[in-house]
Write an enzyme that holds these catalytic residues in place. Structure first.
Site, PDB file in Angstrom:
ATOM      1  N   LYS A 173       0.726  -1.211  -0.048  1.00  0.00           N
ATOM      2  CA  LYS A 173       0.048   0.050   0.118  1.00  0.00           C
ATOM      3  C   LYS A 173       0.919   1.063  -0.037  1.00  0.00           C
ATOM      4  CE  LYS A 173      -1.573   1.715   4.067  1.00  0.00           C
ATOM      5  NZ  LYS A 173      -1.520   3.027   4.391  1.00  0.00           N
ATOM      6  N   ASN A 174       2.071   1.507   0.801  1.00  0.00           N
ATOM      7  CA  ASN A 174       2.688   2.552   1.181  1.00  0.00           C
ATOM      8  C   ASN A 174       3.681   2.799   0.025  1.00  0.00           C
ATOM      9  OD1 ASN A 174       0.913   3.154   3.223  1.00  0.00           O
ATOM     10  ND2 ASN A 174       2.610   2.374   4.572  1.00  0.00           N
ATOM     11  N   CYS A 178      -4.664  12.334  12.977  1.00  0.00           N
ATOM     12  CA  CYS A 178      -5.497  11.387  12.857  1.00  0.00           C
ATOM     13  C   CYS A 178      -5.222  10.643  14.134  1.00  0.00           C
ATOM     14  CB  CYS A 178      -5.128  10.323  11.856  1.00  0.00           C
ATOM     15  SG  CYS A 178      -3.446   9.473  12.151  1.00  0.00           S
ATOM     16  N   ARG A 197       0.567  14.184  13.308  1.00  0.00           N
ATOM     17  CA  ARG A 197       0.954  13.729  11.899  1.00  0.00           C
ATOM     18  C   ARG A 197       1.059  15.068  11.066  1.00  0.00           C
ATOM     19  NH1 ARG A 197      -1.019   8.649  10.429  1.00  0.00           N
ATOM     20  NH2 ARG A 197       0.389   8.566   8.685  1.00  0.00           N
ATOM     21  N   ASP A 208       4.673   0.156  12.124  1.00  0.00           N
ATOM     22  CA  ASP A 208       3.591  -0.159  11.696  1.00  0.00           C
ATOM     23  C   ASP A 208       3.381  -1.867  12.050  1.00  0.00           C
ATOM     24  OD1 ASP A 208       3.535   1.469   8.290  1.00  0.00           O
ATOM     25  OD2 ASP A 208       2.964   2.093  10.613  1.00  0.00           O
ATOM     26  N   ARG A 219      -8.825  -0.653   4.633  1.00  0.00           N
ATOM     27  CA  ARG A 219      -7.956   0.564   4.254  1.00  0.00           C
ATOM     28  C   ARG A 219      -6.434   0.173   3.746  1.00  0.00           C
ATOM     29  NH1 ARG A 219      -6.394   5.655   7.398  1.00  0.00           N
ATOM     30  NH2 ARG A 219      -5.335   5.571   5.333  1.00  0.00           N
TER      31      ARG A 219
HETATM   32  C1  EPZ Z   1       4.205   6.797   6.460  1.00  0.00           C
HETATM   33  O1  EPZ Z   1       3.446   7.790   7.077  1.00  0.00           O
HETATM   34  C2  EPZ Z   1       3.316   5.720   6.516  1.00  0.00           C
HETATM   35  N1  EPZ Z   1       2.215   5.961   5.352  1.00  0.00           N
HETATM   36  C3  EPZ Z   1       2.721   5.263   7.746  1.00  0.00           C
HETATM   37  O2  EPZ Z   1       2.021   4.250   7.433  1.00  0.00           O
HETATM   38  C4  EPZ Z   1       3.761   4.924   8.671  1.00  0.00           C
HETATM   39  O3  EPZ Z   1       3.627   4.582   9.788  1.00  0.00           O
HETATM   40  C5  EPZ Z   1       4.726   6.051   8.908  1.00  0.00           C
HETATM   41  O4  EPZ Z   1       5.137   6.456   7.505  1.00  0.00           O
HETATM   42  C6  EPZ Z   1       6.335   5.766   9.860  1.00  0.00           C
HETATM   43  O5  EPZ Z   1       6.756   4.719   9.018  1.00  0.00           O
HETATM   44  C7  EPZ Z   1       2.291   6.091   4.296  1.00  0.00           C
HETATM   45  O6  EPZ Z   1       3.544   5.699   3.646  1.00  0.00           O
HETATM   46  C8  EPZ Z   1       1.094   6.408   3.379  1.00  0.00           C
HETATM   47  P1  EPZ Z   1       6.155  10.135   8.861  1.00  0.00           P
HETATM   48  P2  EPZ Z   1       4.113   9.284   7.300  1.00  0.00           P
HETATM   49  O7  EPZ Z   1       6.071  11.574   7.894  1.00  0.00           O
HETATM   50  O8  EPZ Z   1       4.942   9.689   6.143  1.00  0.00           O
HETATM   51  C9  EPZ Z   1       6.560  13.453  12.268  1.00  0.00           C
HETATM   52  C10 EPZ Z   1       0.306   2.942   7.986  1.00  0.00           C
HETATM   53  O9  EPZ Z   1      -0.001   1.923   8.917  1.00  0.00           O
HETATM   54  N2  EPZ Z   1       6.607  14.447  11.101  1.00  0.00           N
HETATM   55  O10 EPZ Z   1       7.153   9.161   8.430  1.00  0.00           O
HETATM   56  O11 EPZ Z   1       2.722  10.162   7.563  1.00  0.00           O
HETATM   57  C11 EPZ Z   1       5.229  12.676  12.356  1.00  0.00           C
HETATM   58  O12 EPZ Z   1       4.300  13.654  13.140  1.00  0.00           O
HETATM   59  C12 EPZ Z   1       0.612   3.914   8.034  1.00  0.00           C
HETATM   60  O13 EPZ Z   1       0.219   2.283   6.636  1.00  0.00           O
HETATM   61  C13 EPZ Z   1       6.686  15.585  11.497  1.00  0.00           C
HETATM   62  O14 EPZ Z   1       6.783  16.094  12.440  1.00  0.00           O
HETATM   63  O15 EPZ Z   1       4.875   9.297   8.561  1.00  0.00           O
HETATM   64  C14 EPZ Z   1       5.667  11.457  12.908  1.00  0.00           C
HETATM   65  O16 EPZ Z   1       5.556  11.536  14.456  1.00  0.00           O
HETATM   66  C15 EPZ Z   1       0.273   4.670   9.286  1.00  0.00           C
HETATM   67  N3  EPZ Z   1       6.544  16.675  10.467  1.00  0.00           N
HETATM   68  C16 EPZ Z   1       6.940  11.119  12.461  1.00  0.00           C
HETATM   69  O17 EPZ Z   1       7.566  12.317  11.838  1.00  0.00           O
HETATM   70  C17 EPZ Z   1       6.462  16.348   9.007  1.00  0.00           C
HETATM   71  O18 EPZ Z   1       6.297  17.203   8.395  1.00  0.00           O
HETATM   72  C18 EPZ Z   1       6.996  10.145  11.209  1.00  0.00           C
HETATM   73  O19 EPZ Z   1       6.074  10.501  10.118  1.00  0.00           O
HETATM   74  C19 EPZ Z   1       6.412  14.838   8.790  1.00  0.00           C
HETATM   75  C20 EPZ Z   1       6.337  13.955   9.738  1.00  0.00           C
END
Ligand code: EPZ
Length: 430
Positions: free
Chosen positions: A30-31, A124, A129, A312, A404
């Site tokens: 998916k990702n 969420c 996020r 995850d 999802r």
């Molecule tokens: C991706 O989400 C995945 N989703 C998530 O999978 C996964 O849990 C996550 O990466 C971590 O591996 C997709 O790829 C569609 P991040 P993402 O930006 O990109 C903070 C699932 O279950 N952050 O790596 O949204 C954020 O708040 C989903 O399939 C900032 O502070 O995660 C988090 O605490 C859930 N500022 C951490 O970084 C930003 O601009 C990691 O978030 C971006 C992120």
């Protein structure tokens, strides 16, 4: 009465105690699929994306591309896209709210049209996020950004090359930045990037399209191309679905073979499974065998960015720890609120105590079936796993969360011998 339509009233009925046995094929990631689908906006040429899972999130991404005026077809797990012209740069709030990954249209739209208006993704259930890192890269590239009316209004004349060090390692932040810079022919440097396999799959696609990307440790050097080509790409396997099925095979004391997987993407999870007492055999390039049946050892898990232990998989391994022979410790370092499955597992008799971002899990012989509610995608998967090992019957409600990110999970588990049914009350239309 069960039928195959997906509705938000669906729930799973699970009778625990069956040892899973047999072979099952894992779906595409998916990702990886989601960013690659958005990358099609970068070219007028036809694109083909294979091994795409049939998921609600994929359907949302298709709906979003169609809203932007792009032709999309999805059949036999293959997405065909032709973004000859992109008629709109407006990603409506109601779609973004359904799928946070919609923010991934911003980078490509800015690169293609110089404009993007995207609903604020908002938080969420697992955390705030934030997307500040995405926006910082856009700004450094010359984008003006205004947030008003719940939308992020972005506009850029000519994208400038960027030097940016991410303050946090962000998967979609890295992906958005790469697509944003993909048509800027001057040299950009991104530091402290995410290296998840899903990010690297997007890198592969961008390279096929004509973007030069060098990866050295957590630094990426990008030289874009004004005239990007179409591509034909097969998406990598879903390492999280694979991990979920591997945990199911192990904790039920079963013996399962997973096909269509990429073992090297699962390193940290397979190490933890072996530490817990699983026998893990690599059967060729894309097959692994996981055998349970003996003692389940307690674990110490701390989630971190790839190649560390994936956040995850945290909820799924917590179920393993609930029935381990001893006390386990699980620390969630990526998201600030990713323990919502704990309450529901406690309803099944799990003994877990939360201390900030750490959960202490006191292993027991068994869990007991109960009616439980999914709160997010991976939490719902953990409740299904708990149902498989619990005594008696478990009802897992709100499984639209699960749909999802997992394609036909109940059918895959049933093919391995699990006692699980999807129940849908056909809501009266009268
Ligand atoms: C991706 O989400 C995945 N989703 C998530 O999978 C996964 O849990 C996550 O990466 C971590 O591996 C997709 O790829 C569609 P991040 P993402 O930006 O990109 C903070 C699932 O279950 N952050 O790596 O949204 C954020 O708040 C989903 O399939 C900032 O502070 O995660 C988090 O605490 C859930 N500022 C951490 O970084 C930003 O601009 C990691 O978030 C971006 C992120």
């Amino acid at each position: 009465m069960t039928n195959t339509t997906l509705s938000d009233s669906d729930f799973f009925l699970i009778r625990g105690g069956e040892r899973l046995k047999g072979t099952v094929r894992v779906s595409g990631s998916k990702n990886a699929s989601l960013p690659i689908m958005m990358a099609t906006l970068l070219t007028e040429e036809p694109c083909v994306i294979r091994n795409v899972p049939i998921l609600l999130d994929v359907k949302n991404a298709i709906e979003l591309l169609e809203i932007l005026g792009v032709d999309v077809k999805f059949e036999n797990h293959t997405v065909y896209v032709e973004a000859k012209n992109v008629g709109s740069y407006f990603a409506p709030d109601y779609v973004v709210r359904r799928m946070r990954a919609s923010i991934l249209v911003a980078g490509p739209l800015l690169a293609r049209l110089g404009r993007a208006v995207v609903g604020m993704p908002g938080g969420c259930s697992i955390g705030a996020r934030s997307i500040d890192q995405h926006l910082k890269v856009f700004e450094k590239g010359g984008t003006t950004i205004n947030v008003k009316g719940g939308y992020i209004h972005m506009e850029v004349e000519n994208i400038r090359p960027v030097e940016h060090t991410f303050e946090v390692i962000t998967v979609t932040g890295t992906e958005n930045a790469l697509m944003f810079l993909s048509r800027c022919e001057k040299r950009s440097v991104l530091r402290n990037v995410a290296l998840e396999p899903e990010v690297m799959d997007l890198v592969e696609v961008l390279r096929k399209m004509g973007v030069e990307i060098e990866v050295e440790g957590r630094t990426m050097i990008i030289r874009g191309n004004e005239d990007l080509r179409g591509f034909d790409h097969t998406v990598i396997p879903d390492r999280i679905e694979a991990g979920t099925l591997a945990v199911a095979g192990f904790i039920t004391g079963g013996d399962v073979v997973l096909e269509g997987v990429c073992p090297k993407h699962m390193g940290s999870q397979l190490e933890k499974l072996k530490e817990a007492g699983a026998t893990v055999e690599l059967l060729g390039l894309d097959r692994i065998r996981v055998i349970g049946g003996g003692k389940i050892n307690p674990l110490e898990i701390s989630t971190s960015e790839y190649p560390g232990f994936p956040t995850d998989m945290q909820a799924q391994f917590m179920v393993l720890c609930c029935i381990a022979d001893g006390i386990s410790q699980i620390t969630e370092n990526i998201f600030e609120n990713r323990f919502q499955h704990v309450n529901e597992l406690q309803r099944m008799g799990a003994r877990i105590s939360l201390r900030g971002k750490t959960a202490i899990v006191f292993g027991q012989d068994r869990l007991s079936g109960a009616e439980v509610f999914s709160t997010d995608l991976r939490a719902s998967a953990s409740l299904v796993l708990a149902g498989l090992v619990a005594e008696g019957t478990t009802i897992v409600r709100e499984i639209y969360h699960l749909d999802r990110g997992y394609e036909r999970l109940e059918e895959k588990l049933k093919s391995l011998g699990a006692c699980i049914e999807r129940v849908t009350y056909a809501r009266s239309t009268g």
